[in-house]
Design an enzyme around this catalytic site. Structure first.
Site, PDB file in Angstrom:
ATOM      1  N   SER A  26     -59.922 -53.529 -30.112  1.00 24.48           N
ATOM      2  CA  SER A  26     -59.605 -52.608 -29.021  1.00 24.48           C
ATOM      3  C   SER A  26     -59.728 -51.179 -29.527  1.00 24.48           C
ATOM      4  O   SER A  26     -59.484 -50.913 -30.714  1.00 24.48           O
ATOM      5  CB  SER A  26     -58.172 -52.845 -28.523  1.00 24.48           C
ATOM      6  OG  SER A  26     -57.766 -51.837 -27.621  1.00 24.48           O
ATOM      7  N   TYR A  85     -49.402 -54.095 -29.891  1.00 25.02           N
ATOM      8  CA  TYR A  85     -50.811 -54.332 -29.596  1.00 25.02           C
ATOM      9  C   TYR A  85     -51.708 -53.465 -30.471  1.00 25.02           C
ATOM     10  O   TYR A  85     -52.675 -53.940 -31.072  1.00 25.02           O
ATOM     11  CB  TYR A  85     -51.072 -54.046 -28.114  1.00 25.02           C
ATOM     12  CG  TYR A  85     -52.467 -54.314 -27.654  1.00 25.02           C
ATOM     13  CD1 TYR A  85     -52.898 -55.606 -27.367  1.00 25.02           C
ATOM     14  CD2 TYR A  85     -53.376 -53.264 -27.477  1.00 25.02           C
ATOM     15  CE1 TYR A  85     -54.185 -55.855 -26.927  1.00 25.02           C
ATOM     16  CE2 TYR A  85     -54.669 -53.507 -27.046  1.00 25.02           C
ATOM     17  CZ  TYR A  85     -55.067 -54.803 -26.767  1.00 25.02           C
ATOM     18  OH  TYR A  85     -56.345 -55.043 -26.337  1.00 25.02           O
TER      19      TYR A  85
END
Length: 253
Positions: free
Chosen positions: A136, A149
């Site tokens: 990501s 995350y």
């Protein structure tokens, strides 16, 4: 017969699109998912796709899965580590259980699955072998209220680069794909969470998120999958140890 691709978390979003595009590119594809009902819909809707119920957080189950895939379908040539989850909030409110589950799902699972494939399918270590990890842009530049995350995805990028250099002499390439905002079921959950946390509408959150993206829109799962499919192709044989953004300009390094 085409080369075999294993896609974890292939029942929705980016993983589902990766399975579709890899199949259309001539690969034989096996997907995993936690829920049998969702897995059945994917397998029924995409002829030729194989499916296995599996929880990537379970080390023993991962080893059993990979051994079963190799026994039933042959050596794994392409591994797409896509399974993941979101998770965050104000740092002082994040529980141990949430932190650990995000790290287990988004980071540790990449190691569990990759290790199992390298052991059970050693022939992946050649010029046509590919390991592609879905990371990501949040792993590069951080996401406010998304510390678990962001930490996990940063770990995936570091793992990718280190492994790529380790196996480079064999010809096996290892890369990460770094989506930004992508319209998936997880994206909907994230907007709901932010809206609840801040006491505003989901539409307001959507507008704020889109305003950060130079192209002014979310990427699609298909656009991310196209990068994965390229990396799996012979044309990408000299691309390794990279973390490639698909994000509409949200990330610039």
């Amino acid at each position: 017969m085409g080369a075999l691709a294993l896609v974890t978390g292939g029942t929705s979003g980016i993983g589902y699109s990766c399975a579709q595009q890899l199949r259309d590119a001539g690969f034989r594809v096996v997907v995993t998912g936690r829920r049998q009902d969702k897995l059945d819909r994917v397998v029924d809707g995409m002829p030729g796709i194989g499916g296995y119920v599996n929880d990537v957080r379970d080390r023993a189950a991962v080893q059993t899965l990979v051994s079963a895939v190799v026994a039933e379908h042959g050596p794994i040539d392409i591994l797409v580590n896509n399974a993941g989850r979101g998770g965050g909030g104000p740092i002082a409110t994040i529980t141990d259980d949430l932190w650990l589950d995000v790290i287990e799902t988004d980071l540790n699972s990449v190691f569990w699955v990759t290790r199992a494939v390298l052991i059970a399918s050693p022939s992946i270590r050649r010029s046509t072998g590919r390991i592609i990890n879905i990371a990501s842009t949040g792993g590069k530049q951080g996401v406010p209220f998304g510390t678990p995350y962001s930490a996990a995805k940063a770990g995936v990028i570091g793992f990718t680069k280190a492994l790529a250099k380790e196996v480079a002499p064999t010809g096996l390439t290892v890369n990460a794909v770094c989506p930004g905002y992508v319209e998936t079921p997880m994206a909907v959950e994230i907007r709901e969470s932010y809206a609840q946390m801040r006491g505003v509408s989901e539409e307001k959150i959507m507008q704020e998120f889109e305003s950060k993206i130079p192209l002014g829109r979310y990427s699609s799962p298909e656009e991310v999958a196209s990068m994965v499919t390229y990396l799996a192709s012979p044309s990408a044989a000299s691309v390794t140890a990279q973390a490639l953004n698909v994000c509409g300009g949200l990330g610039i390094y």
